[in-house]
Enzyme design. Structure first.
Site, short mmCIF file in Angstrom:
data_model
loop_
_atom_site.label_atom_id
_atom_site.label_comp_id
_atom_site.label_asym_id
_atom_site.label_seq_id
_atom_site.Cartn_x
_atom_site.Cartn_y
_atom_site.Cartn_z
N ASN A 282 0.80 -1.23 0.00
CA ASN A 282 0.00 0.00 0.00
C ASN A 282 0.83 1.28 0.00
O ASN A 282 0.30 2.36 -0.22
CB ASN A 282 -0.91 0.04 1.23
CG ASN A 282 -2.00 -1.00 1.11
OD1 ASN A 282 -2.32 -1.44 0.00
ND2 ASN A 282 -2.56 -1.40 2.23
N LYS B 27 3.82 4.09 -1.03
CA LYS B 27 4.28 4.69 -2.29
C LYS B 27 5.63 4.13 -2.72
O LYS B 27 6.48 3.88 -1.86
CB LYS B 27 4.39 6.20 -2.12
CG LYS B 27 4.91 6.95 -3.33
CD LYS B 27 4.92 8.44 -3.07
CE LYS B 27 5.76 9.20 -4.07
NZ LYS B 27 5.15 9.26 -5.39
N LYS C 145 6.04 1.87 -5.78
CA LYS C 145 6.03 0.68 -6.65
C LYS C 145 6.39 1.04 -8.10
O LYS C 145 7.26 0.44 -8.70
CB LYS C 145 4.65 0.01 -6.60
CG LYS C 145 4.28 -0.44 -5.19
CD LYS C 145 2.87 -0.97 -5.10
CE LYS C 145 1.81 0.10 -5.17
NZ LYS C 145 1.80 1.02 -4.00
N THR C 146 5.73 2.05 -8.61
CA THR C 146 6.00 2.45 -9.99
C THR C 146 7.35 3.15 -10.09
O THR C 146 8.13 2.88 -11.01
CB THR C 146 4.87 3.37 -10.51
OG1 THR C 146 3.64 2.65 -10.45
CG2 THR C 146 5.12 3.80 -11.94
N THR C 147 7.64 4.01 -9.12
CA THR C 147 8.91 4.75 -9.21
C THR C 147 10.10 3.79 -9.10
O THR C 147 11.13 4.01 -9.74
CB THR C 147 9.01 5.86 -8.16
OG1 THR C 147 8.55 5.39 -6.92
CG2 THR C 147 8.20 7.07 -8.55
N ARG D 49 18.40 2.37 -14.67
CA ARG D 49 19.68 1.67 -14.47
C ARG D 49 19.97 0.73 -15.64
O ARG D 49 21.08 0.70 -16.18
CB ARG D 49 19.62 0.88 -13.16
CG ARG D 49 20.88 0.10 -12.88
CD ARG D 49 20.80 -0.60 -11.56
NE ARG D 49 21.04 0.32 -10.46
CZ ARG D 49 20.69 0.07 -9.19
NH1 ARG D 49 20.08 -1.05 -8.87
NH2 ARG D 49 20.97 0.94 -8.25
N PHE E 103 -8.25 5.25 -13.48
CA PHE E 103 -8.57 4.26 -12.43
C PHE E 103 -10.08 4.06 -12.33
O PHE E 103 -10.86 4.94 -12.70
CB PHE E 103 -7.96 4.70 -11.09
CG PHE E 103 -6.49 4.41 -11.02
CD1 PHE E 103 -6.04 3.18 -10.57
CD2 PHE E 103 -5.55 5.34 -11.45
CE1 PHE E 103 -4.67 2.90 -10.52
CE2 PHE E 103 -4.18 5.07 -11.42
CZ PHE E 103 -3.75 3.85 -10.95
N TRP F 240 -12.26 4.15 -10.03
CA TRP F 240 -13.10 5.13 -9.34
C TRP F 240 -13.36 6.37 -10.19
O TRP F 240 -14.30 7.11 -9.93
CB TRP F 240 -12.52 5.50 -7.96
CG TRP F 240 -11.06 5.88 -7.99
CD1 TRP F 240 -10.54 7.11 -8.23
CD2 TRP F 240 -9.95 5.01 -7.75
NE1 TRP F 240 -9.17 7.07 -8.17
CE2 TRP F 240 -8.77 5.79 -7.87
CE3 TRP F 240 -9.82 3.64 -7.45
CZ2 TRP F 240 -7.50 5.26 -7.70
CZ3 TRP F 240 -8.54 3.12 -7.28
CH2 TRP F 240 -7.40 3.92 -7.40
N GLU G 56 0.94 -1.60 -12.86
CA GLU G 56 -0.46 -1.77 -12.43
C GLU G 56 -1.12 -3.03 -12.97
O GLU G 56 -2.34 -3.17 -12.90
CB GLU G 56 -1.34 -0.54 -12.77
CG GLU G 56 -0.84 0.78 -12.23
CD GLU G 56 -0.84 0.89 -10.70
OE1 GLU G 56 -1.29 -0.06 -10.02
OE2 GLU G 56 -0.37 1.92 -10.19
P1 ATP Z 1 4.51 5.88 -7.29
O1 ATP Z 1 3.96 5.91 -8.70
O2 ATP Z 1 4.57 7.25 -6.72
O3 ATP Z 1 5.74 5.07 -7.15
P2 ATP Z 1 2.95 3.64 -6.39
O4 ATP Z 1 3.17 3.06 -7.72
O5 ATP Z 1 3.55 2.92 -5.22
O6 ATP Z 1 3.41 5.14 -6.38
P3 ATP Z 1 0.09 3.30 -6.75
O7 ATP Z 1 -0.62 2.31 -5.91
O8 ATP Z 1 0.35 3.00 -8.17
O9 ATP Z 1 1.44 3.80 -6.03
O10 ATP Z 1 -0.71 4.64 -6.57
C1 ATP Z 1 -1.15 5.51 -7.54
C2 ATP Z 1 -1.02 6.90 -6.98
O11 ATP Z 1 -1.39 6.96 -5.60
C3 ATP Z 1 0.41 7.41 -7.01
O12 ATP Z 1 0.38 8.73 -7.49
C4 ATP Z 1 0.91 7.37 -5.61
O13 ATP Z 1 1.79 8.43 -5.29
C5 ATP Z 1 -0.35 7.48 -4.79
N1 ATP Z 1 -0.19 6.69 -3.56
C6 ATP Z 1 0.64 5.67 -3.36
N2 ATP Z 1 0.56 5.18 -2.12
C7 ATP Z 1 -0.36 5.95 -1.50
C8 ATP Z 1 -0.92 6.00 -0.18
N3 ATP Z 1 -0.51 5.13 0.75
N4 ATP Z 1 -1.87 6.93 0.10
C9 ATP Z 1 -2.28 7.81 -0.85
N5 ATP Z 1 -1.80 7.82 -2.11
C10 ATP Z 1 -0.86 6.91 -2.44
MG MG Z 2 1.93 2.65 -9.30
#
Ligand code: ATP
Ligand code: MG
Length: 192
Positions: A29, A31, A33-35, A43, A84, A86, A121
């Site tokens: 949950n 932040k 995963k994508t970054t 790299r 998404f 929602w 995703e």
């Molecule tokens: P990022 O793309 O920043 O690496 P992520 O891939 O881990 O995030 P996702 O689950 O893909 O996160 O979330 C989609 C969006 O929701 C992203 O813009 C991310 O920053 C945001 N997000 C991620 N984790 C959380 C959280 N715990 N609460 C609220 N928003 C979140």
């Molecule tokens: Mg993501």
């Protein structure tokens, strides 16, 4: 020897022989995963590996910071979603788009053109049952047998056990704090 092989001083056959392709899953949950996947491609591109990211869910009409940077680094990005669930509120269309996006992933997997493929995703789509997990797992297993040097990265919350089972690396991002809870909205350069 191709220009790329000359520049990076490796022959593709040698690289592939020495490389053990990994299936990497970024879930949880928090932040990152994508970054993290983007960081890996940055790299890898620096070593001359051919990288491509296919993004599920994220809207094909939007442009994110990663699109601009990827172009500079020669990384291919395909953003295929309608937004998404929602936001879209149209489950039939979401399923149709998810299936079409998976078909693109299958095409990339089978092309043999890549050293690293990121399906951003994809896990989200699986956990929302927009794609059957068995179909994805069977395809990944077959590809990995056929192309043992290919690195595959998948991201998204709630990774199903079937995917975790076949992965080499699984990282769960844990939320300790997120600015969203303090009312700080998504910001350019950080979230998109
Ligand atoms: P990022 O793309 O920043 O690496 P992520 O891939 O881990 O995030 P996702 O689950 O893909 O996160 O979330 C989609 C969006 O929701 C992203 O813009 C991310 O920053 C945001 N997000 C991620 N984790 C959380 C959280 N715990 N609460 C609220 N928003 C979140
Ligand atoms: Mg993501």
């Amino acid at each position: 020897m191709s220009t790329k092989e000359k520049k990076y001083k490796w022959r593709r056959e040698d690289y592939q022989e020495q490389t053990r392709g990994l299936l990497m899953v970024h879930t949880g949950n928090g932040k990152g995963k994508t970054t993290c996947a983007l960081g890996l491609m940055m790299r890898a591109a620096g070593r001359g590996l051919k990288c491509c990211m296919v993004q599920f869910m994220k809207s094909r009409n939007d442009r994110y910071g990663e699109h601009e940077s990827a172009e500079l680094l020669g990384i291919e990005v395909h953003t295929m979603g309608d937004g998404f669930t929602w936001d879209t509120k149209n489950p039939d269309q979401d399923i149709k788009t998810a299936r079409e996006t998976w078909e693109l992933c299958v095409g990339k997997l089978r092309s043999r053109d890549y050293d690293m493929l990121v399906f951003d995703e994809l896990v989200y789509v699986l956990s929302y049952k927009m794609l059957p997990v068995e179909v994805v797992v069977e395809e990944l297993k077959a590809i990995r047998k056929d192309q043992p040097a290919l690195h595959i990265v998948v991201t998204g919350r709630d990774a199903p056990p079937e995917l975790i089972e076949i992965a080499d690396l699984v990282t769960e991002m844990t939320e300790i704090k997120h600015p969203f809870t303090a009312g700080i909205r998504a910001q350019q350069g950080i979230e998109f």
